[in-house]
Motif scaffolding. Sequence first.
Motif, PDB file in Angstrom:
ATOM      1  N   LEU A  59       0.466  54.868  -3.519  1.00  0.00           N
ATOM      2  CA  LEU A  59      -0.631  54.297  -4.288  1.00  0.00           C
ATOM      3  C   LEU A  59      -1.768  53.844  -3.373  1.00  0.00           C
ATOM      4  N   THR A  60      -2.962  53.804  -3.933  1.00  0.00           N
ATOM      5  CA  THR A  60      -4.064  53.082  -3.306  1.00  0.00           C
ATOM      6  C   THR A  60      -4.523  52.041  -4.313  1.00  0.00           C
ATOM      7  N   LEU A  61      -4.387  50.771  -3.936  1.00  0.00           N
ATOM      8  CA  LEU A  61      -4.733  49.654  -4.798  1.00  0.00           C
ATOM      9  C   LEU A  61      -5.985  48.977  -4.251  1.00  0.00           C
ATOM     10  N   ALA A  62      -6.855  48.535  -5.143  1.00  0.00           N
ATOM     11  CA  ALA A  62      -8.136  47.992  -4.681  1.00  0.00           C
ATOM     12  C   ALA A  62      -8.593  46.836  -5.552  1.00  0.00           C
ATOM     13  N   ASP A  63      -9.420  45.992  -4.964  1.00  0.00           N
ATOM     14  CA  ASP A  63     -10.150  44.984  -5.715  1.00  0.00           C
ATOM     15  C   ASP A  63     -11.531  44.858  -5.094  1.00  0.00           C
ATOM     16  N   ARG A  64     -12.239  43.803  -5.402  1.00  0.00           N
ATOM     17  CA  ARG A  64     -13.626  43.698  -4.949  1.00  0.00           C
ATOM     18  C   ARG A  64     -13.735  43.537  -3.436  1.00  0.00           C
ATOM     19  N   THR A  65     -12.647  43.182  -2.760  1.00  0.00           N
ATOM     20  CA  THR A  65     -12.703  42.929  -1.319  1.00  0.00           C
ATOM     21  C   THR A  65     -12.252  44.107  -0.477  1.00  0.00           C
ATOM     22  N   GLY A  66     -11.688  45.143  -1.090  1.00  0.00           N
ATOM     23  CA  GLY A  66     -11.227  46.290  -0.311  1.00  0.00           C
ATOM     24  C   GLY A  66     -10.048  46.974  -0.958  1.00  0.00           C
ATOM     25  N   SER A  67      -9.348  47.790  -0.188  1.00  0.00           N
ATOM     26  CA  SER A  67      -8.207  48.540  -0.713  1.00  0.00           C
ATOM     27  C   SER A  67      -7.034  48.441   0.254  1.00  0.00           C
ATOM     28  N   ILE A  68      -5.837  48.729  -0.264  1.00  0.00           N
ATOM     29  CA  ILE A  68      -4.622  48.666   0.535  1.00  0.00           C
ATOM     30  C   ILE A  68      -3.650  49.704  -0.011  1.00  0.00           C
ATOM     31  N   PRO A  69      -2.904  50.402   0.862  1.00  0.00           N
ATOM     32  CA  PRO A  69      -1.900  51.341   0.366  1.00  0.00           C
ATOM     33  C   PRO A  69      -0.757  50.588  -0.328  1.00  0.00           C
ATOM     34  N   GLY A  70      -0.075  51.299  -1.198  1.00  0.00           N
ATOM     35  CA  GLY A  70       1.108  50.749  -1.846  1.00  0.00           C
ATOM     36  C   GLY A  70       2.164  51.821  -1.992  1.00  0.00           C
ATOM     37  N   GLN A  89      -1.180  45.800 -13.300  1.00  0.00           N
ATOM     38  CA  GLN A  89      -0.568  44.552 -12.860  1.00  0.00           C
ATOM     39  C   GLN A  89       0.508  44.907 -11.836  1.00  0.00           C
ATOM     40  N   VAL A  90       0.418  44.316 -10.668  1.00  0.00           N
ATOM     41  CA  VAL A  90       1.311  44.648  -9.562  1.00  0.00           C
ATOM     42  C   VAL A  90       2.126  43.420  -9.174  1.00  0.00           C
ATOM     43  N   VAL A  91       3.436  43.623  -9.028  1.00  0.00           N
ATOM     44  CA  VAL A  91       4.317  42.603  -8.465  1.00  0.00           C
ATOM     45  C   VAL A  91       5.014  43.223  -7.267  1.00  0.00           C
ATOM     46  N   GLY A  92       4.958  42.574  -6.121  1.00  0.00           N
ATOM     47  CA  GLY A  92       5.589  43.124  -4.925  1.00  0.00           C
ATOM     48  C   GLY A  92       5.411  42.206  -3.738  1.00  0.00           C
ATOM     49  N   ARG A  93       5.422  42.810  -2.551  1.00  0.00           N
ATOM     50  CA  ARG A  93       5.303  42.028  -1.317  1.00  0.00           C
ATOM     51  C   ARG A  93       4.613  42.889  -0.255  1.00  0.00           C
ATOM     52  N   VAL A  94       3.823  42.249   0.600  1.00  0.00           N
ATOM     53  CA  VAL A  94       3.146  42.964   1.675  1.00  0.00           C
ATOM     54  C   VAL A  94       4.134  43.208   2.807  1.00  0.00           C
ATOM     55  N   THR A  95       4.226  44.467   3.225  1.00  0.00           N
ATOM     56  CA  THR A  95       5.097  44.850   4.329  1.00  0.00           C
ATOM     57  C   THR A  95       4.291  45.650   5.339  1.00  0.00           C
ATOM     58  N   SER A 100       0.691  49.516   9.909  1.00  0.00           N
ATOM     59  CA  SER A 100      -0.323  49.242   8.892  1.00  0.00           C
ATOM     60  C   SER A 100       0.283  48.473   7.723  1.00  0.00           C
ATOM     61  N   ARG A 101      -0.527  47.607   7.133  1.00  0.00           N
ATOM     62  CA  ARG A 101      -0.059  46.853   5.981  1.00  0.00           C
ATOM     63  C   ARG A 101      -0.026  47.727   4.731  1.00  0.00           C
ATOM     64  N   ARG A 102       0.917  47.433   3.861  1.00  0.00           N
ATOM     65  CA  ARG A 102       0.953  48.062   2.558  1.00  0.00           C
ATOM     66  C   ARG A 102       1.688  47.123   1.601  1.00  0.00           C
ATOM     67  N   ILE A 103       1.531  47.358   0.310  1.00  0.00           N
ATOM     68  CA  ILE A 103       2.270  46.587  -0.681  1.00  0.00           C
ATOM     69  C   ILE A 103       3.497  47.386  -1.106  1.00  0.00           C
ATOM     70  N   SER A 104       4.675  46.825  -0.883  1.00  0.00           N
ATOM     71  CA  SER A 104       5.902  47.406  -1.417  1.00  0.00           C
ATOM     72  C   SER A 104       6.030  46.894  -2.844  1.00  0.00           C
ATOM     73  N   VAL A 105       5.793  47.778  -3.791  1.00  0.00           N
ATOM     74  CA  VAL A 105       5.672  47.388  -5.199  1.00  0.00           C
ATOM     75  C   VAL A 105       7.044  47.360  -5.862  1.00  0.00           C
ATOM     76  N   ASP A 106       7.330  46.260  -6.554  1.00  0.00           N
ATOM     77  CA  ASP A 106       8.555  46.150  -7.341  1.00  0.00           C
ATOM     78  C   ASP A 106       8.313  46.505  -8.798  1.00  0.00           C
ATOM     79  N   ARG A 107       7.111  46.212  -9.264  1.00  0.00           N
ATOM     80  CA  ARG A 107       6.809  46.443 -10.682  1.00  0.00           C
ATOM     81  C   ARG A 107       5.348  46.846 -10.830  1.00  0.00           C
ATOM     82  N   LEU A 108       5.107  47.888 -11.627  1.00  0.00           N
ATOM     83  CA  LEU A 108       3.762  48.407 -11.859  1.00  0.00           C
ATOM     84  C   LEU A 108       3.599  48.671 -13.349  1.00  0.00           C
TER      85      LEU A 108
END
Length: 341
Positions: A59-70, A89-95, A100-108
């Motif tokens: 995934l590529t997730l983004a908001d007004r401040t930038g983007s991060i892989p997931g 709606q994303v629930v997870g943790r940054v790993t 490189s940082r990414r969000i390990s997503v538990d729920r999408l």
Amino acid sequence: MSEAFDRVTSMMRQTVEVVDAVNPRFVNELSDGCAVAGAFLLRSKEMRAARNGDAYLVLTLADRTGSIPGVLFKPDPSAVAIPSGSVVQVVGRVTSFRGSRRISVDRLRPASSWDPDDLMASTTRSRAEVAAEFTAIVRSVSDPGLRATLRRIFGDAAFFERFSTCPGAQSHHHAYLGGLIEHTVGVAALCASLADRYEGVARDLLVTAALLHDVGKVEELRFDTGIGFTDRGRLIGHVVLGSEIVTRAARDAGLDSEVEARLQHALLSHHGELEWGAPRRPATLEALLLHHADNLDAKAAGMSDILAGATRAEEAWTDASNLFRRPLYAPRSAEDDRTRV
């Protein structure tokens, strides 16, 4: 069974609310190990298979401040069905993965509510101020044909409104509402200065090319819930789309054919190299200067944004997941050092 499902859903909602209250809300605030629970724009999504055959989503997730892989391992059908461009709606943790940082997503899941201002960044400058600066540069063009061409394009109120609102890019630089006109003013100001610095430069031609070099992005980009590409943008690209816009305006304005050819060459070659999306490489002085001015403004703005994010996080160095693909140094200002004493 439905009661059990409702209890689980209620517990998940409570967990999201608690985590959201105590953890960072935006991409530029995320650090390794922190919990994530919030709304993001799903900029892209790709199904892949692990070595053991299990499916996972990149995934590529983004908001007004930038983007991060997931990454979401073993996604359920409801997650797979969410289209790119949706708010999720994303629930997870940054790993951390390969540095490189990414969000390990538990729920999408599709988001039921969100604040649009959280997803779409906007210029911090006064729009009226930027528009006035742009207009002043247009008025500095004295060649009748070039000035008439500019009036044909930017004199259309609806077009200028979209141009003034359009982002400068999907990512990396000026990727916010109002970014296109801000980038255009930056490039045009650089080109005006360069025209005074070097002999043999056709100043009006160079400045006009700078004002028009990214005009095709008005048709290339969409920017409703997030920044993405239109079908024409994906199929044709802003360089050629802009050339088409300028062709129509130049013919209507009666621009001299040789001047139009030199203007079009500068526009078509402003990316510099074929592998960077330029149909032609610069073969005139004006085209060369436009290419480097465009690249300088984009890269300087991109690095400035990256370093600002590191400064807000009180980090001296960024990671390597950025436009420049290397860690960047964000030194504290002298004023910051004094406040720490």
